[in-house]
Design a protein around this motif. Sequence first.
Motif, mmCIF file in Angstrom:
data_model
loop_
_atom_site.group_PDB
_atom_site.id
_atom_site.type_symbol
_atom_site.label_atom_id
_atom_site.label_comp_id
_atom_site.label_asym_id
_atom_site.label_seq_id
_atom_site.Cartn_x
_atom_site.Cartn_y
_atom_site.Cartn_z
ATOM 1 N N THR A 75 -1.045 -67.196 -83.025
ATOM 2 C CA THR A 75 -2.055 -67.280 -81.959
ATOM 3 C C THR A 75 -1.401 -67.517 -80.603
ATOM 4 N N THR A 76 -0.298 -68.258 -80.582
ATOM 5 C CA THR A 76 0.436 -68.465 -79.324
ATOM 6 C C THR A 76 0.974 -67.124 -78.809
ATOM 7 N N ALA A 77 1.491 -66.317 -79.720
ATOM 8 C CA ALA A 77 2.001 -64.995 -79.338
ATOM 9 C C ALA A 77 0.876 -64.111 -78.813
ATOM 10 N N ALA A 78 -0.301 -64.183 -79.467
ATOM 11 C CA ALA A 78 -1.441 -63.364 -79.027
ATOM 12 C C ALA A 78 -1.903 -63.772 -77.625
ATOM 13 N N LEU A 79 -1.940 -65.072 -77.362
ATOM 14 C CA LEU A 79 -2.332 -65.545 -76.036
ATOM 15 C C LEU A 79 -1.319 -65.100 -74.992
ATOM 16 N N ALA A 80 -0.036 -65.188 -75.349
ATOM 17 C CA ALA A 80 1.018 -64.779 -74.421
ATOM 18 C C ALA A 80 0.936 -63.287 -74.118
ATOM 19 N N ALA A 81 0.436 -62.520 -75.103
ATOM 20 C CA ALA A 81 0.312 -61.068 -74.924
ATOM 21 C C ALA A 81 -0.941 -60.687 -74.141
ATOM 22 N N GLY A 82 -1.756 -61.701 -73.773
ATOM 23 C CA GLY A 82 -2.898 -61.437 -72.904
ATOM 24 C C GLY A 82 -4.260 -61.416 -73.562
ATOM 25 N N PHE A 83 -4.371 -61.975 -74.784
ATOM 26 C CA PHE A 83 -5.673 -62.008 -75.454
ATOM 27 C C PHE A 83 -6.723 -62.694 -74.582
#
Length: 264
Positions: free
Chosen positions: A69-77
């Motif tokens: 989820t941290t990666a998804a947020l960093a990718a702009g979710f």
Amino acid sequence: MTSRVSAAIDAARAEGRGAFVGYLPIGYPDLQTSIEAAVTLAENGADILELGPPYSDPVMDGPVIQEATTAALAAGFKLRDTFTAVREITSRVDVPVLVMTYWNPVLQYGVDRFADDLAAAGGAGLITPDITPDAAGEWVAASTRTGLDRVFLAAPTSTDDRLEMIVRESTGFVYTVSTMGITGERAQLDAAARTLVARLREHGAAHACVGIGISNAEQVAGVLEYADGAIVGTALVRALRDGGLDGLAATAQAIAGGTKPRSL
């Protein structure tokens, strides 16, 4: 209005097996791949999809899911991507889609607006881990109006009065927490889950699914000796991370094998 989630559990039961509820975060590793992953999961044995919008303070998530989820947020979710994903997934598969979300994002978006947009996208309802029915009046009203399912959590520490309320206000199923603490795989599932499901049955729960700590077919089969469904998350997220869509498909098929009666 008939609950699609209850209907999926009943359909599995009619086949002589329990239901497999599979969790994946939306937006990991990117939005389109997460949509493909959910479709892959539905096509490889999941009876119900549980999709999690990434959140910046995931108090219940273990390290594998937090990393995703941290990666998804960093990718702009963005939260609105939830509805894009649900709309595309439900246009491609018939498996009901529940959104597992912390309450703050729903409040920020607007409870009625969230319910309307989720229903319009073809979603089946919400799993809300950090709000109890007595604090969820606005959501109870919005879900009743839109026909969305309300899945509340029951824990081994819940009092009988609280279980009574949770059973009364939940639709679809009651999310039965197997152990206290964060999600993740555990070698031994807590026997407290079995006791908790029995208590929920005493309070009239028609459908109880057990989550937190279930990671393989053997554990799924053990849970389904007493529960209606088994919820798997971390093992699926790890499979997607390490093996992509093919790895996820293989893991989902293996886990789904645990839903079948041992005599078959």
